[in-house]
Design a protein around this motif. Structure first.
Motif, PDB file in Angstrom:
ATOM      1  N   ASP A 156       0.827  -1.203   0.000  1.00 34.24           N
ATOM      2  CA  ASP A 156       0.000   0.000   0.000  1.00 34.24           C
ATOM      3  C   ASP A 156       0.861   1.252   0.000  1.00 34.24           C
ATOM      4  N   GLY A 171       0.795   5.588   0.776  1.00 33.88           N
ATOM      5  CA  GLY A 171       0.064   6.424   1.704  1.00 33.88           C
ATOM      6  C   GLY A 171       0.742   7.733   2.018  1.00 33.88           C
ATOM      7  N   ARG A 197      -4.207   6.203   2.716  1.00 36.59           N
ATOM      8  CA  ARG A 197      -3.653   4.969   2.149  1.00 36.59           C
ATOM      9  C   ARG A 197      -4.245   4.797   0.758  1.00 36.59           C
ATOM     10  N   GLY A 198      -3.642   3.898  -0.023  1.00 31.22           N
ATOM     11  CA  GLY A 198      -4.191   3.634  -1.343  1.00 31.22           C
ATOM     12  C   GLY A 198      -3.590   2.385  -1.944  1.00 31.22           C
ATOM     13  N   TYR A 203      -6.878   3.036  -9.347  1.00 31.64           N
ATOM     14  CA  TYR A 203      -6.171   3.257  -8.092  1.00 31.64           C
ATOM     15  C   TYR A 203      -7.201   3.830  -7.130  1.00 31.64           C
ATOM     16  N   TRP A 227      -7.810   5.448  -3.312  1.00 36.19           N
ATOM     17  CA  TRP A 227      -7.178   6.002  -2.111  1.00 36.19           C
ATOM     18  C   TRP A 227      -8.280   6.370  -1.121  1.00 36.19           C
ATOM     19  N   PRO A 245      -4.034   9.842  -6.793  1.00 32.32           N
ATOM     20  CA  PRO A 245      -4.193  10.249  -5.400  1.00 32.32           C
ATOM     21  C   PRO A 245      -3.502  11.581  -5.119  1.00 32.32           C
ATOM     22  N   VAL A 279       2.970   8.251  -5.271  1.00 29.75           N
ATOM     23  CA  VAL A 279       2.838   6.800  -5.282  1.00 29.75           C
ATOM     24  C   VAL A 279       4.120   6.196  -5.828  1.00 29.75           C
TER      25      VAL A 279
END
Length: 113
Positions: A8, A10, A31-32, A41, A43, A94, A98
């Motif tokens: 994950d 985040g 988080r994602g 994706y 999040w 997000p 990432v």
């Protein structure tokens, strides 16, 4: 990244939350993860309790934009928990950086390390 789920991504820290015409300086825990089934994706996380935000929303859902030092993304605020922390979630890019590469070491590099 999360220690519990290393796959994950985040972010934890300060952010700006924009709801309608209002901006709130907030603290978030995000988080994602990439969902291979649908290719998106996703999040999600919580926004620390904020009296102004609570007064504006009164427990209702709302569209919002979340900005962190790593980016900006639209999302949706919903269901505050018993501590008045609103849940936020979004799909696609997000509002944080990432990891896009995997750091690997071959056996020779590992022996030198």
């Amino acid at each position: 990244m999360s220690d519990e789920h290393p796959e994950d991504d985040g972010y934890s820290g300060r952010a700006t939350l924009v709801v309608g015409e209002r901006e709130f300086a907030v603290t978030v825990e995000l988080r994602g993860h990439f969902q291979p089934i649908d290719g998106y994706y996703r999040w999600y996380g919580r926004v620390a309790a904020d009296q102004g935000l609570s007064e504006l929303l009164g427990g209702r859902k709302a569209k919002a934009v979340l900005r962190t030092p790593g980016g900006e993304s639209p999302g949706e605020l919903s269901d505050p928990d018993p501590w008045d922390r609103y849940r936020i979630m979004g799909t696609s890019t997000p509002p944080f950086v990432v990891q896009t590469t995997v750091d690997t070491m071959d056996a020779a590099d590992a022996a030198d390390a």
